[in-house]
Design a protein around this motif. Structure first.
Motif, mmCIF file in Angstrom:
data_model
loop_
_atom_site.group_PDB
_atom_site.id
_atom_site.type_symbol
_atom_site.label_atom_id
_atom_site.label_comp_id
_atom_site.label_asym_id
_atom_site.label_seq_id
_atom_site.Cartn_x
_atom_site.Cartn_y
_atom_site.Cartn_z
ATOM 1 N N ARG A 15 0.841 -1.191 0.000
ATOM 2 C CA ARG A 15 0.000 0.000 0.000
ATOM 3 C C ARG A 15 0.886 1.256 0.000
ATOM 4 O O ARG A 15 0.631 2.211 -0.747
ATOM 5 C CB ARG A 15 -0.905 -0.006 1.226
ATOM 6 C CG ARG A 15 -1.923 1.135 1.263
ATOM 7 C CD ARG A 15 -2.735 1.090 2.548
ATOM 8 N NE ARG A 15 -3.430 -0.198 2.694
ATOM 9 C CZ ARG A 15 -4.091 -0.564 3.783
ATOM 10 N NH1 ARG A 15 -4.139 0.267 4.825
ATOM 11 N NH2 ARG A 15 -4.692 -1.735 3.843
ATOM 12 N N ALA A 16 1.927 1.234 0.829
ATOM 13 C CA ALA A 16 2.825 2.386 0.895
ATOM 14 C C ALA A 16 3.575 2.585 -0.421
ATOM 15 O O ALA A 16 3.709 3.717 -0.917
ATOM 16 C CB ALA A 16 3.827 2.202 2.036
ATOM 17 N N VAL A 17 4.041 1.477 -1.009
ATOM 18 C CA VAL A 17 4.761 1.571 -2.284
ATOM 19 C C VAL A 17 3.830 2.062 -3.385
ATOM 20 O O VAL A 17 4.204 2.897 -4.220
ATOM 21 C CB VAL A 17 5.378 0.209 -2.653
ATOM 22 C CG1 VAL A 17 5.946 0.241 -4.070
ATOM 23 C CG2 VAL A 17 6.473 -0.171 -1.658
ATOM 24 N N LEU A 18 2.579 1.545 -3.389
ATOM 25 C CA LEU A 18 1.624 1.941 -4.416
ATOM 26 C C LEU A 18 1.308 3.434 -4.323
ATOM 27 O O LEU A 18 1.238 4.138 -5.346
ATOM 28 C CB LEU A 18 0.343 1.124 -4.272
ATOM 29 C CG LEU A 18 -0.760 1.427 -5.311
ATOM 30 C CD1 LEU A 18 -0.254 1.125 -6.720
ATOM 31 C CD2 LEU A 18 -2.015 0.608 -4.996
ATOM 32 N N VAL A 19 1.117 3.942 -3.101
ATOM 33 C CA VAL A 19 0.849 5.371 -2.936
ATOM 34 C C VAL A 19 2.017 6.192 -3.481
ATOM 35 O O VAL A 19 1.833 7.191 -4.187
ATOM 36 C CB VAL A 19 0.586 5.705 -1.451
ATOM 37 C CG1 VAL A 19 0.572 7.220 -1.238
ATOM 38 C CG2 VAL A 19 -0.734 5.099 -0.993
ATOM 39 N N GLY A 20 3.245 5.757 -3.161
ATOM 40 C CA GLY A 20 4.415 6.471 -3.658
ATOM 41 C C GLY A 20 4.487 6.460 -5.175
ATOM 42 O O GLY A 20 4.784 7.483 -5.803
ATOM 43 N N MET A 21 4.203 5.313 -5.787
ATOM 44 C CA MET A 21 4.256 5.214 -7.243
ATOM 45 C C MET A 21 3.166 6.057 -7.907
ATOM 46 O O MET A 21 3.396 6.693 -8.934
ATOM 47 C CB MET A 21 4.096 3.752 -7.665
ATOM 48 C CG MET A 21 5.244 2.829 -7.261
ATOM 49 S SD MET A 21 6.818 3.257 -8.043
ATOM 50 C CE MET A 21 7.628 4.092 -6.684
ATOM 51 N N VAL A 22 1.975 6.078 -7.297
ATOM 52 C CA VAL A 22 0.873 6.872 -7.857
ATOM 53 C C VAL A 22 1.214 8.366 -7.795
ATOM 54 O O VAL A 22 0.989 9.115 -8.764
ATOM 55 C CB VAL A 22 -0.438 6.581 -7.102
ATOM 56 C CG1 VAL A 22 -1.515 7.599 -7.478
ATOM 57 C CG2 VAL A 22 -0.919 5.175 -7.413
ATOM 58 N N VAL A 23 1.757 8.805 -6.659
ATOM 59 C CA VAL A 23 2.135 10.216 -6.518
ATOM 60 C C VAL A 23 3.190 10.591 -7.555
ATOM 61 O O VAL A 23 3.097 11.636 -8.216
ATOM 62 C CB VAL A 23 2.650 10.497 -5.096
ATOM 63 C CG1 VAL A 23 3.277 11.882 -5.013
ATOM 64 C CG2 VAL A 23 1.516 10.369 -4.085
ATOM 65 N N LEU A 24 4.199 9.726 -7.722
ATOM 66 C CA LEU A 24 5.260 10.011 -8.687
ATOM 67 C C LEU A 24 4.715 10.012 -10.118
ATOM 68 O O LEU A 24 5.064 10.880 -10.927
ATOM 69 C CB LEU A 24 6.380 8.980 -8.544
ATOM 70 C CG LEU A 24 7.666 9.257 -9.330
ATOM 71 C CD1 LEU A 24 8.271 10.597 -8.913
ATOM 72 C CD2 LEU A 24 8.685 8.135 -9.100
ATOM 73 N N ALA A 25 3.846 9.048 -10.441
ATOM 74 C CA ALA A 25 3.264 8.993 -11.786
ATOM 75 C C ALA A 25 2.410 10.224 -12.065
ATOM 76 O O ALA A 25 2.448 10.790 -13.169
ATOM 77 C CB ALA A 25 2.438 7.722 -11.935
ATOM 78 N N ALA A 26 1.622 10.651 -11.073
ATOM 79 C CA ALA A 26 0.793 11.845 -11.253
ATOM 80 C C ALA A 26 1.659 13.078 -11.473
ATOM 81 O O ALA A 26 1.337 13.949 -12.301
ATOM 82 C CB ALA A 26 -0.103 12.036 -10.033
ATOM 83 N N MET A 27 2.769 13.140 -10.755
ATOM 84 C CA MET A 27 3.672 14.273 -10.906
ATOM 85 C C MET A 27 4.278 14.296 -12.311
ATOM 86 O O MET A 27 4.349 15.342 -12.960
ATOM 87 C CB MET A 27 4.773 14.188 -9.846
ATOM 88 C CG MET A 27 5.590 15.453 -9.688
ATOM 89 S SD MET A 27 6.792 15.261 -8.356
ATOM 90 C CE MET A 27 5.696 15.013 -6.954
ATOM 91 N N LEU A 28 4.702 13.126 -12.802
ATOM 92 C CA LEU A 28 5.277 13.040 -14.143
ATOM 93 C C LEU A 28 4.243 13.400 -15.210
ATOM 94 O O LEU A 28 4.560 14.071 -16.200
ATOM 95 C CB LEU A 28 5.834 11.635 -14.392
ATOM 96 C CG LEU A 28 7.056 11.234 -13.555
ATOM 97 C CD1 LEU A 28 7.408 9.776 -13.797
ATOM 98 C CD2 LEU A 28 8.245 12.129 -13.883
ATOM 99 N N ALA A 29 3.008 12.952 -15.011
ATOM 100 C CA ALA A 29 1.948 13.289 -15.969
ATOM 101 C C ALA A 29 1.693 14.796 -15.985
ATOM 102 O O ALA A 29 1.515 15.400 -17.051
ATOM 103 C CB ALA A 29 0.671 12.539 -15.610
ATOM 104 N N ALA A 30 1.692 15.408 -14.806
ATOM 105 C CA ALA A 30 1.477 16.860 -14.735
ATOM 106 C C ALA A 30 2.612 17.615 -15.419
ATOM 107 O O ALA A 30 2.383 18.619 -16.108
ATOM 108 C CB ALA A 30 1.363 17.287 -13.271
#
Length: 770
Positions: A15-30
């Protein structure tokens, strides 16, 4: 709180890793959608040069406050040869057609002084000044430079015999992402394996650090669309974040493995690691962030932007260390202590490939495919596969039999000698600071193979060194009488020492202002040029216009740089005192002592002063500058301030990590002598490894082409090296011995007033529901 975070992250790692990956992916998309908007404009309030730029923008389009550059060319047949003039005029028209570009051609009436008439190359060298619209940022200016380069290449001008065309100005050169940090990463891999004795532990440390730095840089790119952030910020953010991130993760991983070695289960060890080393990481990171954010009070957006970027990067690596790291430790389990020959081979080959990237030696990149082959072969499960054979862990040595314990006791046995000797050496290294000269280095410090440097050299050859930094004098006028006064000023300027020539006054198209161009006899970065600008303002101009209502203003890039340097130089002491006071108060609350924080502030000032001294010796005096490809010049005015913020924060890291363990031992035993030696011994290996990594990460940036990363890299590396050697090994043990139990003295009334910011945590896991 940290214990709860550790427990939750450890129990729910995916769960912690997934949250980190989602945040990073959202940042890259932005980032992909919004992009970046860097801005290196150095605007300061209420200066003569700033007021002059306002007049220029209102009345002289080609001399506005936007980014500048030039097209410089050399023609053996002469710049006015018909074929040369036709080819270059066609290029200038194509450049003028680009958006946001204003260009003055040497073939126009107002460009009559843009063709060399004396010196070593009369009539063969000419240039066309370029001014970009003030709305153009650093990214866009680099794109414009690339378009101009494409126009030159398409026209085949540099393929024409006897013709050479260069693009001058850093703004048009664009920004090249740094590659030297991979050298630091390669070295970090080796040091971490030696320090941790585990390839998996090394990989965990580097992975978390790099992920945190990546998130910090991504957030920084998004922030460029909201606040002013210069193009050098990513390099500085990467440098600081990478060094700090590896350090923070290393301290937590080391404490985790130490707790495991004491018999705790994995979850309890993670809780203890976050509740002890994690607290130190948070406090150390908070100190760095506060120091960097203090730059925003200087009143200059350029400086505030750099401080914001660096603080955001450090904050992200701290967050990654205390949230993502426990999850990774949970997923790895006992494998973190197992090292196989395949891991050693793969890590070594990856380090070789990283060195290839950093040094630009591409054949070393073969290490990556070979590492992949070794990893595949090492995964084959056979009893005789040597790559799967584990290495025996080194036998731990009793704490009081280690070299570090013996060193501390040696120093403590002769405290006065080591305290005075160490302080004297640091004061000697710091003494060159008395000769510190703030100012901006010019493009003569760029690498010789760059187009901007070659354009600079051509201008100096054809027009004299001052052609690379003309001074502008501008005034609002009201009729012929004012122009006559400016004519008199032009004559006085041509007689003034240090002036190569001064043009007659040039009225604006609307007749409301007039402009004089003054070419110094010396280069923009020379101390004589600074003296000339001050003499023009204080003596020459006031004398020439005495008795009139004219108010001529000395402006232009050179004058603006001098104003910027004076502005920041006048605020250095105030900034230093503010950061020192705040750091003293934080340390006093943490260690419940008046003496320890006072010593920490003094010792960190010594290490920072020594770093400044080395910086002056290399970059201003030129001692050994040839080794890293720099010439002597002034120190950029924002560097001492930013170095102070960064170095003071980072140097506090080791102070906090070391003193927190000493305080922990003192609270446990009440022994003021052995608690120092025990604290030094128990932290020595990890602090030495962390410092070595940080030193090499920072030093790797002296291999960059730009001068600013070189100065920062050497300054940071010097300060960290001094902190980890002279301060930690000599001054801390000796002064702690001299003061004994008085190190931890705090008046009772003050103890009751101060909030408690404990960073020692607990050596045993607390009960938590996760």
């Amino acid at each position: 709180m940290l214990a709860s975070y550790a427990c939750a992250s450890f129990r729910h790692p995916w769960r912690a890793v997934l949250v980190g990956m989602v945040v990073l992916a959202a940042m890259l998309a932005a980032i992909g959608v919004i992009g970046s908007s860097f801005d290196s404009q150095r605007e300061i309030p209420s200066t003569e040069s700033g007021d002059g730029f306002d007049i220029l923008e209102a009345h002289f389009e080609e001399f506005g406050s936007g980014l500048t550059g030039s097209i410089v060319f050399e023609a053996e047949a002469g710049a006015r040869d018909p074929r040369v003039e036709a080819a270059m005029s066609a290029l200038f028209e194509d450049v003028r057609a680009l958006d946001d570009v204003t260009l003055v051609s040497p073939y126009e009436p107002q460009g009559f002084r843009l063709v060399s008439s004396a010196g070593n190359a009369p009539g063969t060298i000419a240039y066309a000044p370029i001014t970009l619209d003030p709305s153009v940022d650093d990214n866009e200016s680099g794109d414009i430079g690339a378009e101009i380069r494409a126009l030159i290449d398409d026209a085949g001008l540099n393929d024409t015999p006897g013709l050479r065309v260069e693009i001058g100005g850093n703004a048009l050169a664009g920004f090249d992402p740094p590659e030297a940090e991979t050298i630091g990463l390669a070295f970090a891999i080796v040091v971490l394996i030696l320090a941790l004795g585990s390839v998996v532990a090394m990989g965990t440390t580097v992975f978390v650090a790099v992920l945190g730095v990546g998130a910090g840089i991504g957030l920084m790119i998004l922030l460029t669309n909201v606040v002013q952030i210069p193009d050098l910020a990513p390099t500085l953010g990467l440098m600081i974040g990478l060094g700090a991130g590896i350090d923070y993760a290393l301290f937590i991983v080391t404490r985790y493995r130490e707790s495991r070695g004491q018999g705790l289960d994995a979850e309890s060890a993670a809780v203890v690691a976050l509740d002890t080393a994690g607290r130190s990481v948070v406090f150390a990171g908070m100190t760095v962030v506060i120091s960097l954010l203090g730059l925003s009070f200087i009143g200059v957006k350029f400086i505030a932007g750099v401080g914001l970027v660096a603080s955001v990067t450090v904050a992200m690596v701290v967050i990654g260390s205390i949230t993502l790291l426990p999850a990774v430790l949970s997923l790895l389990g006992d494998r973190i202590d197992v090292t196989r020959w395949r891991g050693i081979a793969v890590a070594g080959l990856v380090a070789v490939a990283l060195l290839g990237v950093g040094f630009g030696f591409r054949p070393l990149l073969v290490g990556l495919p070979i590492a992949l082959v070794v990893a595949v072969l090492g995964s084959i499960r056979t009893r005789r596969n040597p790559l799967r054979r584990p290495l025996a862990p080194p036998a731990p040595k009793p704490l009081r039999q280690t070299l570090w314990y013996r060193l501390s006791r040696t120093v403590q046995n002769r405290p006065w000698s080591f305290a005075i000797g160490g302080a004297a050496l640091l004061l000697l290294l710091a003494s060159p600071v008395l000769d510190l000269r703030l100012g901006f280095s010019d493009e003569g410090n760029l690498a010789e193979d760059t187009s901007a440097r070659q354009a600079y050299d051509l201008l100096a050859e054809g027009f004299g060194p001052g052609a690379n930094g003309p001074v502008l004098i501008v005034a609002e006028v009201d009729g012929p009488a004012d122009l006559e006064v400016l004519n008199r000023l032009s004559g006085d300027l041509n007689q003034a020492p240090g002036v190569a020539f001064a043009s007659p006054p040039r009225p604006s198209s609307d007749g409301a202002a007039a402009l004089l161009l003054v070419q110094p006899a010396t280069a923009p970065q020379d101390v004589e040029t600074e003296a000339l600008v001050n003499a023009l303002r204080d003596e020459v101009v006031p004398s020439a216009v005495a008795g009139s209502t004219l108010r001529p203003l000395v402006t232009g890039a050179v004058a603006a740089d001098i104003d910027f340097s004076d502005y920041l130089g006048g605020r250095l002491i105030v900034f230093f005192l503010a950061v020192l006071t705040l750091s003293f108060l934080l340390l006093m609350m943490v260690f419940r002592s008046l003496v320890v924080p006072l010593k920490a502030v003094i010792m960190n000032m010594l290490s920072i002063g020594a770093a400044y001294g080395v910086m002056v010796m290399v970059f201003q005096w030129g001692w050994g500058g040839w080794l890293i490809g720099v010439d002597s010049g002034p120190i950029e005015p924002f560097i001492p301030m930013m170095l102070f913020a960064v170095v003071f924060g980072l140097s506090m890291d080791y102070e906090v990590f070391l003193l927190s363990r000493i305080k922990e031992e003192y609270d446990r035993t009440g022994d003021p002598v052995n608690s120092v030696a025990d604290g030094l011994a128990v932290t020595a290996r990890v602090i030495t490894a962390a410092a070595a990594i940080m030193v090499v990460v920072f030093l790797s940036f002296v291999l960059e082409d730009d001068r600013v990363p070189k100065v920062f890299g050497l300054g940071l590396a010097t300060a960290v090296f001094i902190d980890a050697t002279f301060v930690r090994m000599l001054i801390v043990p000796s002064t702690m011995e001299l003061l004994g139990a008085r190190n931890w003295w705090l008046p009772g009334w003050l103890d009751r007033l101060l909030p408690n910011l404990s960073i020692e945590g607990t050596r045993q896991p607390a009960e938590t529901d996760g």
